[in-house]
Scaffold this active site. Structure first.
Site, PDB file in Angstrom:
ATOM      1  N   ARG A 101       0.844  -1.185   0.000  1.00 13.81           N
ATOM      2  CA  ARG A 101       0.000   0.000   0.000  1.00 13.81           C
ATOM      3  C   ARG A 101       0.887   1.247   0.000  1.00 13.81           C
ATOM      4  O   ARG A 101       1.824   1.343   0.782  1.00 13.81           O
ATOM      5  CB  ARG A 101      -0.844  -0.003   1.274  1.00 13.81           C
ATOM      6  CG  ARG A 101      -2.292   0.252   1.037  1.00 13.81           C
ATOM      7  CD  ARG A 101      -3.094  -0.086   2.277  1.00 13.81           C
ATOM      8  NE  ARG A 101      -3.870  -1.293   2.051  1.00 13.81           N
ATOM      9  CZ  ARG A 101      -4.962  -1.334   1.310  1.00 13.81           C
ATOM     10  NH1 ARG A 101      -5.402  -0.238   0.711  1.00 13.81           N
ATOM     11  NH2 ARG A 101      -5.615  -2.452   1.131  1.00 13.81           N
ATOM     12  N   THR A 105      -1.150   7.567  -0.420  1.00 13.19           N
ATOM     13  CA  THR A 105      -2.462   7.480  -1.096  1.00 13.19           C
ATOM     14  C   THR A 105      -3.275   6.293  -0.600  1.00 13.19           C
ATOM     15  O   THR A 105      -4.473   6.214  -0.846  1.00 13.19           O
ATOM     16  CB  THR A 105      -2.271   7.313  -2.610  1.00 13.19           C
ATOM     17  OG1 THR A 105      -1.645   6.038  -2.856  1.00 13.19           O
ATOM     18  CG2 THR A 105      -1.396   8.414  -3.189  1.00 13.19           C
ATOM     19  N   ASP A 197      -2.526 -11.178  11.105  1.00 11.21           N
ATOM     20  CA  ASP A 197      -1.812 -10.884   9.861  1.00 11.21           C
ATOM     21  C   ASP A 197      -1.112 -12.157   9.381  1.00 11.21           C
ATOM     22  O   ASP A 197      -0.151 -12.620  10.008  1.00 11.21           O
ATOM     23  CB  ASP A 197      -0.792  -9.763  10.122  1.00 11.21           C
ATOM     24  CG  ASP A 197      -0.091  -9.320   8.853  1.00 11.21           C
ATOM     25  OD1 ASP A 197       0.381 -10.193   8.090  1.00 11.21           O
ATOM     26  OD2 ASP A 197      -0.024  -8.109   8.607  1.00 11.21           O
ATOM     27  N   ASP A 200       2.749 -11.958   8.748  1.00 11.55           N
ATOM     28  CA  ASP A 200       3.539 -11.914   9.981  1.00 11.55           C
ATOM     29  C   ASP A 200       3.538 -13.267  10.685  1.00 11.55           C
ATOM     30  O   ASP A 200       4.565 -13.699  11.218  1.00 11.55           O
ATOM     31  CB  ASP A 200       2.985 -10.831  10.923  1.00 11.55           C
ATOM     32  CG  ASP A 200       3.332  -9.430  10.441  1.00 11.55           C
ATOM     33  OD1 ASP A 200       4.244  -9.294   9.617  1.00 11.55           O
ATOM     34  OD2 ASP A 200       2.678  -8.475  10.897  1.00 11.55           O
TER      35      ASP A 200
HETATM   36  C1  PRP Z   1      -2.259  -8.932   3.560  1.00 11.58           C
HETATM   37  C2  PRP Z   1      -2.727 -10.285   3.035  1.00 11.58           C
HETATM   38  C3  PRP Z   1      -3.240  -9.925   1.670  1.00 11.58           C
HETATM   39  C4  PRP Z   1      -3.801  -8.551   1.878  1.00 11.58           C
HETATM   40  C5  PRP Z   1      -5.275  -8.635   2.046  1.00 11.58           C
HETATM   41  O1  PRP Z   1      -1.020  -8.655   3.040  1.00 11.58           O
HETATM   42  O2  PRP Z   1      -1.711 -11.229   2.974  1.00 11.58           O
HETATM   43  O3  PRP Z   1      -2.247  -9.892   0.674  1.00 11.58           O
HETATM   44  O4  PRP Z   1      -3.239  -8.033   3.087  1.00 11.58           O
HETATM   45  O5  PRP Z   1      -5.806  -7.375   2.264  1.00 11.58           O
HETATM   46  P1  PRP Z   1      -6.692  -6.631   1.203  1.00 11.58           P
HETATM   47  O6  PRP Z   1      -7.684  -7.637   0.682  1.00 11.58           O
HETATM   48  O7  PRP Z   1      -7.330  -5.551   2.024  1.00 11.58           O
HETATM   49  O8  PRP Z   1      -5.795  -6.110   0.120  1.00 11.58           O
HETATM   50  P2  PRP Z   1      -0.109  -7.460   3.574  1.00 11.58           P
HETATM   51  O9  PRP Z   1      -0.462  -6.192   2.861  1.00 11.58           O
HETATM   52  O10 PRP Z   1      -0.197  -7.405   5.075  1.00 11.58           O
HETATM   53  O11 PRP Z   1       1.314  -7.889   3.106  1.00 11.58           O
HETATM   54  P3  PRP Z   1       2.164  -9.174   3.532  1.00 11.58           P
HETATM   55  O12 PRP Z   1       1.536 -10.364   2.866  1.00 11.58           O
HETATM   56  O13 PRP Z   1       3.518  -8.855   3.019  1.00 11.58           O
HETATM   57  O14 PRP Z   1       2.113  -9.283   5.041  1.00 11.58           O
END
Ligand code: PRP
Length: 206
Positions: A101, A105, A197, A200
Site C-alpha cells: 500500500r 495514497t 496478519d 507476519d
Molecule cells: C495482507 C494479506 C493480503 C492482503 C489482504 O497482506 O496477505 O495480501 O493483506 O488485504 P486486502 O484484501 O485488504 O488487500 P499485507 O499487505 O499485510 O502484506 P504481507 O503479505 O507482506 O504481510
C-alpha cells in the site's frame, strides 16, 4: 462465481491457525496443508484432452491438461499457500507479484512482477491466504490481465464478505475459491474473527 470449499480437515486445521498460540512453524505447515486440501476443487474445472498413452502391454488413450498452469502467489503471504499447491501440481509455472500500500495514497502498488512466458495461454491461479478489502487481489488480477492473462482464478483461505463483493464487482469473470468466509472487516481492514496478519504469522515478523 464464488466457491466455498467445505471439508472437515480444512475447518479443523483452520481452527488451529486462528489460535494466536500456534507457532510460525505450525502455522506454515497448516497453511500448506489447507492449500493442498483445496487443490482438487480449485482445479476440478481445468480442461483436459485425449492423448495417446503407452503401457508396458499396449497403446491406449489417456488425458492431459489442455493448458499449462501458472501459480501466482501474492507476496508475502501467498508464498505460504504456494507449497501446498506445488505438492500436488509440481509441473506448474510460478509467477510472483508483490503488492504494498502506498503510505500516502493508501492505494495498492506493485513492487515486483515476474512471470513465465505466454501467460495468455495459461491457466493462472492467484494465491493469497487472505481476502480482506479485496484491494490486493483486484490490483494483482488487473496487472495480470494487462500483461495478457486470459484465464484467472483466485484462491484464498479466509475471505471477508466485503472483499468478495469488491472482487466480484471488479473482476466478475474470475472464479473465487475460499475455505472460510468470516463475519466482516474491522476499522483497520482486518478480517474478523480472522487469524491476524497471515504474513507476519507465517514468517514470524511484526
Ligand atoms: C495482507 C494479506 C493480503 C492482503 C489482504 O497482506 O496477505 O495480501 O493483506 O488485504 P486486502 O484484501 O485488504 O488487500 P499485507 O499487505 O499485510 O502484506 P504481507 O503479505 O507482506 O504481510
Amino acid at each position: 462465481m464464488l466457491h466455498s470449499i467445505e471439508h472437515p480437515l480444512i475447518s479443523s486445521e483452520l481452527t488451529r491457525l486462528r489460535n494466536p498460540d500456534t507457532s510460525s512453524r505450525d502455522f506454515r505447515a497448516g497453511v500448506r496443508r489447507i492449500a493442498a486440501l483445496m487443490v482438487p476443487q480449485v482445479t476440478a474445472s481445468l480442461q483436459t484432452c485425449v492423448t495417446e498413452c503407452n503401457t508396458p502391454l499396449e497403446i491406449t488413450s489417456g488425458e492431459k491438461l489442455v493448458r499449462p498452469v501458472i501459480l501466482v502467489p501474492i507476496l508475502r503471504a501467498g508464498l505460504g499457500f504456494l507449497d501446498g499447491f506445488l505438492d500436488l501440481m509440481p509441473d506448474s509455472g510460478i509467477a510472483h507479484i508483490g503488492i504494498a500500500r502506498n503510505e500516502e495514497t493508501l492505494a495498492p502498488e506493485t513492487y515486483v512482477l515476474k512471470h513465465p512466458e505466454k501467460i495468455d495461454e495459461a491457466e493462472l491461479i492467484v494465491l493469497d491466504p487472505m481476502l480482506a478489502t479485496g484491494g490486493s487481489a483486484i490490483h494483482a488480477i488487473s496487472r495480470l490481465l494487462e500483461g495478457g492473462a486470459k484465464r484467472i482464478r483466485f484462491v484464498c483461505m479466509l475471505a471477508a464478505p466485503e472483499g468478495i463483493a469488491a472482487l466480484r464487482t471488479a473482476h466478475p469473470e474470475v472464479d473465487i475459491y475460499a475455505a472460510a468466509i468470516d463475519r466482516c472487516l474491522d476499522a483497520k481492514g482486518f478480517i474478523l474473527p480472522g487469524l491476524g496478519d497471515a504474513g507476519d504469522r507465517l514468517f514470524g515478523t511484526i
